[in-house]
Design a protein around this motif. Structure first.
Motif, short mmCIF file in Angstrom:
data_model
loop_
_atom_site.label_atom_id
_atom_site.label_comp_id
_atom_site.label_asym_id
_atom_site.label_seq_id
_atom_site.Cartn_x
_atom_site.Cartn_y
_atom_site.Cartn_z
N LYS A 61 0.82 -1.21 0.00
CA LYS A 61 0.00 0.00 0.00
C LYS A 61 0.85 1.25 0.00
N GLU A 62 1.91 1.29 0.84
CA GLU A 62 2.78 2.47 0.91
C GLU A 62 3.59 2.64 -0.40
N ALA A 63 3.96 1.53 -0.99
CA ALA A 63 4.70 1.62 -2.27
C ALA A 63 3.84 2.23 -3.36
N LEU A 64 2.58 1.82 -3.43
CA LEU A 64 1.65 2.35 -4.43
C LEU A 64 1.38 3.83 -4.17
N ALA A 65 1.22 4.20 -2.90
CA ALA A 65 0.95 5.60 -2.56
C ALA A 65 2.15 6.48 -2.90
N LEU A 66 3.34 5.92 -2.71
CA LEU A 66 4.54 6.69 -3.01
C LEU A 66 4.61 7.00 -4.51
N MET A 67 4.22 6.03 -5.32
CA MET A 67 4.32 6.21 -6.76
C MET A 67 3.30 7.21 -7.26
N ILE A 68 2.18 7.37 -6.65
CA ILE A 68 1.13 8.23 -7.17
C ILE A 68 1.06 9.56 -6.42
N ALA A 69 1.96 9.79 -5.47
CA ALA A 69 1.93 11.05 -4.71
C ALA A 69 2.15 12.22 -5.64
N GLY A 70 1.40 13.36 -5.48
CA GLY A 70 1.45 14.48 -6.37
C GLY A 70 2.52 15.51 -6.00
N ASP A 71 2.79 15.65 -4.75
CA ASP A 71 3.77 16.67 -4.33
C ASP A 71 4.88 16.01 -3.55
N SER A 72 5.90 16.77 -3.35
CA SER A 72 7.09 16.23 -2.68
C SER A 72 6.85 15.94 -1.22
N ALA A 73 6.01 16.71 -0.55
CA ALA A 73 5.73 16.48 0.90
C ALA A 73 5.04 15.13 1.10
N ALA A 74 4.08 14.85 0.25
CA ALA A 74 3.37 13.57 0.37
C ALA A 74 4.32 12.42 0.07
N ARG A 75 5.15 12.61 -0.97
CA ARG A 75 6.10 11.54 -1.29
C ARG A 75 7.04 11.28 -0.11
N ASP A 76 7.52 12.35 0.49
CA ASP A 76 8.43 12.17 1.63
C ASP A 76 7.75 11.42 2.79
N ALA A 77 6.49 11.76 3.04
CA ALA A 77 5.77 11.08 4.14
C ALA A 77 5.61 9.61 3.83
N HIS A 78 5.20 9.25 2.56
CA HIS A 78 5.00 7.84 2.22
C HIS A 78 6.33 7.10 2.19
N ARG A 79 7.39 7.81 1.71
CA ARG A 79 8.71 7.17 1.70
C ARG A 79 9.14 6.82 3.13
N SER A 80 8.96 7.73 4.05
CA SER A 80 9.35 7.49 5.46
C SER A 80 8.55 6.33 6.04
N GLU A 81 7.25 6.27 5.78
CA GLU A 81 6.41 5.19 6.32
C GLU A 81 6.82 3.86 5.70
N LEU A 82 7.13 3.89 4.36
CA LEU A 82 7.56 2.66 3.70
C LEU A 82 8.85 2.14 4.28
N ALA A 83 9.78 3.03 4.58
CA ALA A 83 11.08 2.62 5.14
C ALA A 83 10.88 1.97 6.52
N ALA A 84 10.05 2.59 7.35
CA ALA A 84 9.81 2.04 8.70
C ALA A 84 9.14 0.68 8.62
N THR A 85 8.16 0.56 7.74
CA THR A 85 7.44 -0.73 7.61
C THR A 85 8.39 -1.81 7.12
N LEU A 86 9.25 -1.45 6.13
CA LEU A 86 10.20 -2.43 5.60
C LEU A 86 11.15 -2.89 6.69
N GLN A 87 11.62 -1.99 7.53
CA GLN A 87 12.56 -2.38 8.58
C GLN A 87 11.90 -3.34 9.58
#
Length: 635
Positions: A61-87
């Motif tokens: 879910k976080e990977a898909l959200a990261l790919m479709i994020a429209g602005d940089s702030a949203a991308r950064d938030a999804h990237r951070s959540e994806l990294a934590a979930t992966l760890q």
């Protein structure tokens, strides 16, 4: 062959049982405890495995959200959540796959689970690598390929992870079944051990205790029922709780017929108050105590009891125990013995009267002669002319005095010789000594013996049989008369003394001036048929000792420091308990009236034998009652 002590055998069994219990405790520690610890880790492991499925879905879910994020702030938030979930997902996967005992105690690293993790490992790696690409700064096309790969392998990973969770759950259920089976096994062993302890140790112990208790009861019953004395136990209300066979036999009752009955049904009315005192907690209980009972037939049963109070551990009164001795036969024998002693004493008195008969006849003849002379003189004066009545007063008074003296001699003689049953009455010991002194004085004059007395003043009256005590004094004086025959007439003296010995007794002494007693005789003089005289019977001193001891006193002899012999005897101020019931007091008026008539008949018969005018004797009827009872003794 020597038999093993059953107590030792049971002791061994008990130690075996204790060893088995200790083994079960150890078994619990090494088997049950690890299984319980494993059960406590099953749930966390299953939870983590189930969570891995949710993490993989979140990762997609976080990977898909990261790919479709429209602005940089949203991308950064999804990237951070994806990294934590992966760890988190990687760490949990490594722990589950490798069975990390530090993170998951008692992990599930068995062959089936390891094979399942081997199968799921490629999908895990694809998902992890795709997530890494999405987190990097790769080209858009590369990132889209990584997302496609992630979304394609994520369902496969979920399916296999679900299978792994199922394996964990099956394994957990296996652990529970294993623990249940182990617990059931140990429970069966424990129950078996308890049964072994019950039938191998406790039951034999109880059987031994039962046999010992039955033996103790049998021994107790044998002891109580074979007692020659009665045994009875009363409760706090005075009802019979227990009575042995001997006590039932005393009262003519059948076995156990007295149980539950109150004491008033078989205790005599005269002793009921005595029993009530024994039941009081404030009254000191000491024995033995006389108690009169009533048998079933109404017969009196004389008993002597030894009471004992029964208390609980706190000292509270619970009942009364009596050991009862039947003394009815003994008292009958004692009564018969006293009757025989009375007969023997009476025979001895008659012997003494025979010895003194001549002196008494001479003593009586003097007042009779005086009366005759004075009467003849009065008749002569009355026959003459011119008689003055005043002249007759003096001779008539002399006649009266002589008649008083004769009547007193007759009274003392008849009283001394009369036979009567043993009875106690308050007596003055000095009066008794004085009467014996007067009774023996004629014989003393005939034998040229001087009798003197030294009587203590203010001596209390004591309960004795006066006639028997006078018999003791008479026997001792007669012995003194016999001993004084061996000394010169001018040295013949007898001294009678009385004195008080503290608050317990009075002492009477008869001292003579004779040659004394042989040293070898000593105590044997008071034995029957022992005498120092050639013609003696050897009964006088034996009778004296029997009389004194029956009164609770003591008699003995010793040498006088001035020469001669001394006989002393003591009489208690209070009679022994066994004699107190015989204290009947002085004679009644009816008895006194009979004695007066007997005295008058005796004098009348004597005067008739002397050919005297009976009319003269008749005038004494008004005087004899007064003359016959001038003594304080009244007989």
């Amino acid at each position: 062959m020597e038999r093993e002590n059953p107590a030792r055998r049971l002791d061994k069994r008990l130690w075996y049982s204790l060893g088995l219990s200790a083994g079960l405790i150890i078994l619990h520690q090494f088997l049950i405890q690890p299984s319980l610890i494993r059960l406590t880790s099953d749930a966390p492991v299953i939870n983590i495995a189930g969570r891995q499925r949710m993490l993989s879905q979140k990762l997609a879910k976080e990977a898909l959200a990261l790919m479709i994020a429209g602005d940089s702030a949203a991308r950064d938030a999804h990237r951070s959540e994806l990294a934590a979930t992966l760890q988190t997902w990687r760490a949990a996967h490594a722990s589950l796959r490798d069975g990390n005992s530090a993170t998951f105690p008692g992990g599930f690293a068995n062959a089936v689970v390891q094979r399942a993790y081997h199968e799921i490992e490629p999908h895990f790696q694809v998902l992890a690598n795709a997530a890494e690409v999405l987190l990097g700064e790769s080209a858009e096309a590369t990132r889209r390929n990584a997302l496609d790969s992630l979304l394609k392998n994520e369902p496969e990973f979920l399916a296999k992870m679900h299978a792994i969770v199922g394996l964990y759950e099956d394994q957990a259920r296996g652990h529970v079944r294993q623990l249940q089976l182990l617990g059931l096994t140990i429970m069966i062993v424990i129950l078996g051990s308890l049964l072994a302890v019950q039938f191998g140790v406790m039951r034999p112990q109880l059987n031994i205790v039962d046999r010992e208790w039955e033996q103790i009861e049998a021994d107790y019953e044998l002891l109580v029922e074979s007692m020659t004395d009665g045994l009875v136990v009363f409760d706090k209300q005075g009802r019979v709780e227990f009575a042995n066979r001997r006590f039932h036999d005393m009262l003519g009752q059948g076995a156990n017929q007295l149980i539950g009955k109150p004491a008033s049904t078989f205790i005599s009315d005269i002793d009921r108050r005595q029993f009530e005192k024994l039941m009081l907690e404030t009254v000191d209980v000491s024995g033995p105590v006389d108690l009169k009972l009533k048998s079933e037939s109404g017969r009196d049963v004389d008993t002597m009891i030894s009471p004992r109070r029964m208390t609980d551990i706190n000292g509270h009164f619970q009942g009364l125990l009596l050991v009862v001795t039947d003394v009815t036969a003994r008292k009958a024998i004692e009564h018969r013995s006293r009757e025989l002693q009375s007969q023997l004493v009476h025979a001895d008195r008659l012997k003494s009267m025979g010895t003194m008969a001549a002196a008494l006849a001479h003593e009586i003849n003097q007042p009779l002669g005086a009366i005759s002379n004075y009467a003849e003189g009065c008749l002569t004066r009355l026959a003459g002319p011119g008689i003055d009545p005043e002249e007759l007063v003096s001779p008539l008074q002399a006649i009266l005095r002589a008649s008083h003296r004769g009547a007193e001699i007759v009274r003392r003689t008849r009283t001394f010789a009369r036979r009567r049953p043993f009875q106690l009455a308050p007596e003055s010991i000095n009066d008794l000594v004085h009467e014996v002194e007067e009774l023996c004085r004629p014989e003393a004059r005939r034998r040229c013996v001087s009798i003197e007395s030294d009587l203590a003043n203010d001596l209390p009256s004591i309960p004795v049989d006066g006639i028997q005590i006078q018999q003791v004094l008479t026997n001792l004086i007669e012995n003194a008369f016999t001993a004084l025959e061996r000394v010169d007439a001018f040295r013949r003296r007898i001294k009678l003394t009385t004195r008080r010995l503290g608050e317990e007794a009075l002492e009477v002494s008869v001292v003579d001036s004779g040659p004394g007693l042989p040293a070898e005789n000593g105590r044997s003089l008071f034995e029957p048929f022992v005498t120092t005289e050639e013609n003696g019977t050897g009964l006088g001193l034996a009778i004296a000792r029997a009389i004194v001891e029956s009164h609770g006193g003591r008699i003995w002899n010793e040498d006088d420091r001035d020469g001669g012999a001394v006989f002393r005897f003591t009489l208690p101020l209070v009679p022994p308990p066994e004699l107190q019931a015989e204290h009947v007091g002085p004679p009644t008026e009816v008895e006194l009236g009979r004695i007066r008539n007997e005295d008058f008949a005796f004098v009348r018969a004597h005067w008739e034998s002397e050919s005297r005018n009976v009319v003269d004797v008749q005038s004494l009827d008004t005087r004899l009652p007064e003359m016959s009872h001038t003594s304080p003794r009244g007989v």
